[in-house]
Scaffold this active site. Structure first.
Site, short mmCIF file in Angstrom:
data_model
loop_
_atom_site.label_atom_id
_atom_site.label_comp_id
_atom_site.label_asym_id
_atom_site.label_seq_id
_atom_site.Cartn_x
_atom_site.Cartn_y
_atom_site.Cartn_z
N GLY A 10 40.64 27.28 42.27
CA GLY A 10 39.71 28.37 42.54
C GLY A 10 38.51 27.91 43.33
O GLY A 10 37.38 28.31 43.08
N ALA A 11 38.76 27.07 44.32
CA ALA A 11 37.66 26.40 45.04
C ALA A 11 37.36 27.02 46.40
O ALA A 11 36.57 26.48 47.16
CB ALA A 11 37.99 24.92 45.22
N GLY A 14 32.67 30.90 45.34
CA GLY A 14 32.02 30.95 44.04
C GLY A 14 31.65 29.59 43.48
O GLY A 14 31.32 28.66 44.21
N ILE A 15 31.74 29.47 42.15
CA ILE A 15 31.30 28.24 41.50
C ILE A 15 32.24 27.07 41.78
O ILE A 15 31.82 25.91 41.77
CB ILE A 15 31.10 28.43 39.98
CG1 ILE A 15 32.41 28.82 39.29
CG2 ILE A 15 30.04 29.47 39.70
CD1 ILE A 15 32.25 28.93 37.77
N GLY A 16 33.50 27.35 42.08
CA GLY A 16 34.41 26.27 42.44
C GLY A 16 34.00 25.59 43.72
O GLY A 16 34.01 24.36 43.84
N SER A 139 34.41 31.09 29.05
CA SER A 139 33.35 32.09 29.14
C SER A 139 32.97 32.56 27.75
O SER A 139 33.78 32.52 26.81
CB SER A 139 33.84 33.30 29.96
OG SER A 139 32.96 34.39 29.84
N TYR A 164 40.97 39.61 29.38
CA TYR A 164 40.22 38.50 29.97
C TYR A 164 39.57 37.65 28.88
O TYR A 164 39.63 36.41 28.91
CB TYR A 164 39.14 39.05 30.91
CG TYR A 164 38.22 37.99 31.48
CD1 TYR A 164 38.67 37.12 32.47
CD2 TYR A 164 36.91 37.86 31.03
CE1 TYR A 164 37.83 36.14 32.98
CE2 TYR A 164 36.07 36.90 31.54
CZ TYR A 164 36.53 36.03 32.51
OH TYR A 164 35.71 35.06 33.02
#
Length: 280
Positions: A10-11, A14-16, A139, A164
């Protein structure tokens, strides 16, 4: 992080992506995982711009497919003989039930079964590279989750945020069960809550959660701030021997009672192993 190799799912944004920039800046070789070639190539360029001279490349994978996860692990092993940090960052939330090519509910497939399989496939390299670290982005939404083994694929009932939350609960349970198995190997595993981050996450939904994301956007933190705990767990000497914990703002954080249920964690491991073809 000089000489160390980091694999980040997931890079492409966002945060990735922010974690990749920071770790590359610390001297690590960074391997980004994304499913969209254009976005992931742009992410590679962004990492190189943020950390000139950084060693960075990318591998393509669709984490809704177990075969694609297997191909990802094989492709990584073909190129690299070591893995110091595995950051399972990719995440998905959708408001309508979808089924993957493997017949799995898509949110659980992406958020839990994919990192479960990928981590197990890369354990031999992680152990050979010890001391090494596994980081699972979970999360506080896990508080809304409930693992129902009679309806793990949400066929009888589906509500996007609850599913989720269940996948994020599964991340913590996986972390706990894996930490027990890794004792004495030099490999640690921890989970984290990044905070409520202002990224593109959730924008692919059409219902309730999309409205919540829009309304809450002004109060959310940046992706750069959201990545800080991931970066800390990947690089800080303070947590070199810490394993099986859940972090927020670079500190251990409380979890739900379900997330601390060892019997539940073990049962989920066995079911996940069966569904993904991992030797339990």
């Amino acid at each position: 992080m000089d000489g160390k190799v980091c694999l980040i799912t997931g890079a492409s944004g966002g945060i990735g992506l922010e974690a990749a920039k920071a770790l590359a800046g610390l001297g690590a070789t960074v391997v980004l995982v994304g499913r969209d070639a254009g976005r992931t190539e742009a992410a590679v360029s962004a990492v190189r711009a943020a950390a000139p001279g950084a060693k960075v490349e990318w591998l393509k994978a669709d984490l809704t497919s177990l075969q694609s996860v297997r191909d990802l692990a094989a492709a990584f092993k073909a190129r690299y003989s070591r893995l110091d940090v595995l950051l399972n960052n990719a995440g998905l939330i959708i408001d309508r039930r979808e089924v993957t090519v493997d017949g799995l509910e898509a949110t659980m497939a992406t958020n839990h079964f994919a990192p479960f399989l990928l981590t197990n496939l890369l354990l031999d390299v992680l152990k050979a590279s010890a001391p090494s670290r596994i980081i699972n982005v979970s999360s506080d939404a896990h508080l809304a989750g409930k693992v129902d083994f009679d309806d793990l694929q949400s066929e009888r009932s589906y509500f996007g945020f609850r599913v989720y939350g269940t996948s994020k609960l599964a991340n913590i349970l996986f972390t706990r069960a894996l930490a027990k198995r890794l004792q004495g190997t030099g490999v640690t595993v921890n989970a984290l809550h990044p905070g409520t981050v202002r990224t593109g996450f959730g924008h692919n939904t059409k219902g309730f959660f999309r409205h919540i994301v829009k309304l809450g956007a002004p109060f959310m933190i940046s992706a750069e701030k959201g990545a800080r705990t991931s970066i800390y767990l990947a690089s800080s000497p303070e947590v070199e021997s810490v394993s099986g914990e859940y972090f927020y703002k670079c500190r251990p954080r409380w979890t739900s009672s379900a997330a601390r249920d060892e019997a539940l964690a073990e049962r989920l491991w066995q079911v996940s192993a069966q569904l993904t073809g991992v030797n339990a």
